[in-house]
Design a protein around this motif. Structure first.
Motif, PDB file in Angstrom:
ATOM      1  N   GLY A 114      68.172 136.985 114.279  1.00  0.00           N
ATOM      2  CA  GLY A 114      67.822 137.715 115.494  1.00  0.00           C
ATOM      3  C   GLY A 114      67.289 139.102 115.198  1.00  0.00           C
ATOM      4  O   GLY A 114      66.318 139.564 115.827  1.00  0.00           O
ATOM      5  N   GLY A 115      67.887 139.787 114.248  1.00  0.00           N
ATOM      6  CA  GLY A 115      67.412 141.117 113.879  1.00  0.00           C
ATOM      7  C   GLY A 115      66.024 141.076 113.279  1.00  0.00           C
ATOM      8  O   GLY A 115      65.146 141.878 113.638  1.00  0.00           O
ATOM      9  N   LEU A 116      65.779 140.151 112.361  1.00  0.00           N
ATOM     10  CA  LEU A 116      64.471 140.052 111.716  1.00  0.00           C
ATOM     11  C   LEU A 116      63.384 139.687 112.718  1.00  0.00           C
ATOM     12  O   LEU A 116      62.305 140.304 112.744  1.00  0.00           O
ATOM     13  N   LEU A 117      63.647 138.677 113.553  1.00  0.00           N
ATOM     14  CA  LEU A 117      62.631 138.233 114.508  1.00  0.00           C
ATOM     15  C   LEU A 117      62.346 139.295 115.560  1.00  0.00           C
ATOM     16  O   LEU A 117      61.192 139.519 115.941  1.00  0.00           O
ATOM     17  N   THR A 118      63.398 139.964 116.034  1.00  0.00           N
ATOM     18  CA  THR A 118      63.204 140.980 117.075  1.00  0.00           C
ATOM     19  C   THR A 118      62.418 142.179 116.553  1.00  0.00           C
ATOM     20  O   THR A 118      61.520 142.697 117.227  1.00  0.00           O
ATOM     21  N   GLU A 119      62.741 142.618 115.336  1.00  0.00           N
ATOM     22  CA  GLU A 119      62.109 143.837 114.819  1.00  0.00           C
ATOM     23  C   GLU A 119      60.689 143.604 114.340  1.00  0.00           C
ATOM     24  O   GLU A 119      59.815 144.452 114.516  1.00  0.00           O
ATOM     25  N   TYR A 120      60.412 142.433 113.745  1.00  0.00           N
ATOM     26  CA  TYR A 120      59.103 142.218 113.131  1.00  0.00           C
ATOM     27  C   TYR A 120      58.181 141.322 113.941  1.00  0.00           C
ATOM     28  O   TYR A 120      56.971 141.320 113.709  1.00  0.00           O
ATOM     29  N   LEU A 121      58.704 140.553 114.876  1.00  0.00           N
ATOM     30  CA  LEU A 121      57.850 139.738 115.734  1.00  0.00           C
ATOM     31  C   LEU A 121      58.083 140.127 117.188  1.00  0.00           C
ATOM     32  O   LEU A 121      57.497 141.077 117.679  1.00  0.00           O
ATOM     33  N   ASP A 122      58.944 139.414 117.883  1.00  0.00           N
ATOM     34  CA  ASP A 122      59.206 139.686 119.287  1.00  0.00           C
ATOM     35  C   ASP A 122      60.495 138.954 119.639  1.00  0.00           C
ATOM     36  O   ASP A 122      60.838 137.948 119.016  1.00  0.00           O
ATOM     37  N   TRP A 123      61.217 139.428 120.652  1.00  0.00           N
ATOM     38  CA  TRP A 123      62.473 138.783 121.014  1.00  0.00           C
ATOM     39  C   TRP A 123      62.285 137.322 121.387  1.00  0.00           C
ATOM     40  O   TRP A 123      63.187 136.496 121.219  1.00  0.00           O
ATOM     41  N   ARG A 124      61.086 136.972 121.897  1.00  0.00           N
ATOM     42  CA  ARG A 124      60.837 135.591 122.311  1.00  0.00           C
ATOM     43  C   ARG A 124      60.918 134.616 121.135  1.00  0.00           C
ATOM     44  O   ARG A 124      61.226 133.434 121.327  1.00  0.00           O
ATOM     45  N   TRP A 125      60.659 135.100 119.924  1.00  0.00           N
ATOM     46  CA  TRP A 125      60.713 134.214 118.761  1.00  0.00           C
ATOM     47  C   TRP A 125      62.135 133.823 118.402  1.00  0.00           C
ATOM     48  O   TRP A 125      62.332 132.873 117.634  1.00  0.00           O
ATOM     49  N   CYS A 126      63.110 134.508 118.957  1.00  0.00           N
ATOM     50  CA  CYS A 126      64.501 134.065 118.776  1.00  0.00           C
ATOM     51  C   CYS A 126      64.733 132.716 119.455  1.00  0.00           C
ATOM     52  O   CYS A 126      65.679 131.998 119.112  1.00  0.00           O
ATOM     53  N   LEU A 127      63.869 132.381 120.409  1.00  0.00           N
ATOM     54  CA  LEU A 127      63.912 131.079 121.072  1.00  0.00           C
ATOM     55  C   LEU A 127      62.836 130.138 120.526  1.00  0.00           C
ATOM     56  O   LEU A 127      63.092 128.958 120.281  1.00  0.00           O
ATOM     57  N   TYR A 128      61.627 130.668 120.324  1.00  0.00           N
ATOM     58  CA  TYR A 128      60.543 129.829 119.815  1.00  0.00           C
ATOM     59  C   TYR A 128      60.868 129.222 118.450  1.00  0.00           C
ATOM     60  O   TYR A 128      60.402 128.133 118.120  1.00  0.00           O
ATOM     61  N   VAL A 129      61.657 129.911 117.632  1.00  0.00           N
ATOM     62  CA  VAL A 129      61.931 129.449 116.269  1.00  0.00           C
ATOM     63  C   VAL A 129      62.605 128.082 116.264  1.00  0.00           C
ATOM     64  O   VAL A 129      62.496 127.322 115.293  1.00  0.00           O
ATOM     65  N   ASN A 130      63.277 127.725 117.372  1.00  0.00           N
ATOM     66  CA  ASN A 130      63.942 126.422 117.424  1.00  0.00           C
ATOM     67  C   ASN A 130      62.963 125.255 117.487  1.00  0.00           C
ATOM     68  O   ASN A 130      63.313 124.132 117.099  1.00  0.00           O
ATOM     69  N   VAL A 131      61.746 125.506 117.977  1.00  0.00           N
ATOM     70  CA  VAL A 131      60.792 124.410 118.176  1.00  0.00           C
ATOM     71  C   VAL A 131      60.391 123.762 116.849  1.00  0.00           C
ATOM     72  O   VAL A 131      60.533 122.535 116.683  1.00  0.00           O
ATOM     73  N   PRO A 132      59.888 124.517 115.860  1.00  0.00           N
ATOM     74  CA  PRO A 132      59.543 123.848 114.593  1.00  0.00           C
ATOM     75  C   PRO A 132      60.758 123.269 113.869  1.00  0.00           C
ATOM     76  O   PRO A 132      60.649 122.208 113.241  1.00  0.00           O
ATOM     77  N   VAL A 133      61.906 123.944 113.968  1.00  0.00           N
ATOM     78  CA  VAL A 133      63.115 123.417 113.321  1.00  0.00           C
ATOM     79  C   VAL A 133      63.498 122.066 113.931  1.00  0.00           C
ATOM     80  O   VAL A 133      63.821 121.107 113.220  1.00  0.00           O
TER      81      VAL A 133
END
Length: 512
Positions: free
Chosen positions: A161-180
């Motif tokens: 959550g820290g990495l995705l929020t700081e370097y991408l966007d908070w939305r990627w904390c949810l989007y990351v589940n799609v490819p996984v």
């Protein structure tokens, strides 16, 4: 129908199947915490009020904890592999909806939908693991990996959550589940096999679903509302009392239902009941620690989201080491409680060390050793708890048994967050009020801003330490429960599995 070789017979794909199961379990577990660090950013962008922001977390935990038993029974009735794949697809869709949310309503709804499909995935993953690995030594290794993920997933979620929020966007904390989820779905099609019961008379216990899920949702909701409303609020008391009454009705109905949602022989077994209770108590303390240390890092010490996530890394590594290098190697040589009890004592010692925190930075002297102790302790608890809870269960009941393990963990975490946060808030309020009054009396009624800010910061930390002290006591109770309720003998995986398969109505192994 072609018979599939058992795990003990050497099916080479069983370890790739473990990778698929581990991916799905990691996705479900870390999603309970990955949005914690991203929550301030989401709140600002979507205009979520301070009162409503809790629903980003509780919408997930309510749906997840309340529907786990239903998910386990659906897995038993509909087929574990099929249910697993449906859960993966649904979780991916819900995650994409949450990441694309343009308002708080859609985000809350997507989080609840994630909880619904998580309730299908979590018990099905553990059930598939239980029926795939029946050899004692191999099962120990598999459960070690699974235990490390179950225990470390929450901390991994904070780092991610820290990495995705700081370097991408908070939305990627949810989007990351799609490819996984898509990778896990392909792996499930290729590598997973299922054990399906032959009983044609099995049916879904609809009254049990309503009573069981309703009671759990009421209790979790009541605990979540205790923070803003107070424990003496009419709604909170009504939900808690009502939830207990409804769960009592659920247990009564399970003794009479023709196809019970939760066969009571599962919880009547002393070892299994001890494992469930140990899991619930341990996660009460652990989830409280995550909540307070996240605020301690960001609010008191001023850490960035990435630095906050990385600050948890020693605990994550310690959980993995405790599960895979200690528990997995010793479980088939030692009784489970010989691991659970020391694990509870280590974790309690780590939590107790955190009660000495102050507003001054103390990561190396206090936080780091505490994280190592708690991580090793939880690694010693999670794996033997899961192995004990699922040992010797008939394949037709493995889904609901796995769901009960996850329910104990999820409900324990929800109760711990609400209970310990209420204790922390009350202690902070009392500390700040008394010290500001003393300062005002000393200065003639006016407290300088610098003094006020210092008192507030000290009060926040004081509340954290008081609550963590309660968490340490609860962790000690988990060690006592494990020592008294879990029998001295190690779980007999091979015998249990074999007995289960020979039981009337047991499942055969067939491709699905």
């Amino acid at each position: 129908m072609e018979t599939v070789r058992s795990a003990s017979g050497g099916d080479p794909r069983r370890w790739w199947g473990l990778v698929v199961i581990a991916l799905a379990q990691l996705m479900v577990v870390l999603d309970a915490t990955i949005v914690n660090i991203a929550l301030p950013s989401a709140q600002r962008e979507l205009g979520i009020s301070d009162t409503n922001r809790q629903w980003v977390i509780t919408a997930y935990t309510l749906a997840f904890g309340g529907l786990l038993l239903l998910g386990g029974r659906i897995a038993d009735l509909a087929g574990r592999k099929r249910t697993f794949m449906i859960g993966l697809v649904g979780f991916a869709v819900a995650s994409a909806l949450g990441g694309a949310a343009t308002g708080q309503g859609l985000l809350f709804g997507a989080r609840a939908l994630q909880g619904v499909f998580g309730a299908l995935l979590a018990p099905t993953a553990l059930s598939l693991l239980t029926t795939t690995f029946t050899d004692g030594r191999e099962r120990g290794k598999a459960f070690g990996i699974y235990g490390a993920i179950a225990g470390g997933g929450a901390a991994i979620g904070l780092i991610a959550g820290g990495l995705l929020t700081e370097y991408l966007d908070w939305r990627w904390c949810l989007y990351v589940n799609v490819p996984v989820a898509l990778i896990a779905l392909v792996g499930a099609v290729v590598f997973l096999r299922d054990r399906v019961g032959r009983s044609h008379r099995a049916r879904l216990d609809v009254p049990g679903v309503v009573l069981g899920c309703g009671g759990l949702v009421a209790i979790v909701y009541g605990c979540s509302e205790a923070q803003p409303r107070g424990w003496d609020d009419g709604l909170v008391v009504g939900m808690l009392v009502g939830g207990v009454v409804v769960l009592g009705a659920f247990m009564w109905w399970q003794t009479r239902a023709p196809g019970p949602l939760l066969p009571l022989h599962i919880v009547r077994d002393r070892n299994r009941a001890g494992a469930f209770l140990t899991m619930a108590l341990a996660t009460i303390a652990m989830f409280g620690m995550f909540l307070f240390m996240t605020y301690y890092f960001q609010v008191v010490l001023g850490y960035s989201p990435v630095k906050t996530g990385l600050a948890y890394l020693p605990m994550t590594v310690s959980i993995i080491v405790g599960s895979t290098q200690v528990s997995a190697r010793l479980l088939h040589h030692l009784p489970p409680r010989a691991l659970m009890v020391p694990g509870g004592l280590l974790a309690a010692a780590g939590l107790f060390l955190l009660t000495f925190l102050t507003a001054e930075p103390a990561y190396v002297s206090h936080v780091l050793p505490a994280e190592i102790l708690v991580g090793l302790g939880m690694g010693l608890i999670f794996m033997p708890v899961m192995a004990t809870a699922t040992a010797g269960v008939a394949p037709r009941d493995s889904g609901v048994t796995s769901a009960t393990v996850n329910t104990a963990q999820q409900v324990g975490g929800s109760i711990g967050t609400a209970l310990l946060n209420t204790i922390a808030t009350s202690a902070s309020t009392a500390y700040i009020g008394s010290h500001l009054a003393a300062s005002a009396a000393h200065t003639g009624g006016r407290v300088p801003r610098g003094v006020r800010d210092g008192v507030v910061k000290d009060g926040v930390v004081h509340g954290f330490t008081v609550a963590i002290g309660w968490g340490a006591a609860i962790m000690l109770l988990a060690a006592v429960v494990a020592g008294l309720m879990v029998a001295a003998g190690a779980p007999k995986h091979d015998a249990g599995a074999g007995a289960a398969e020979d039981a009337p109505g047991a499942a055969d192994v067939s491709p699905r």
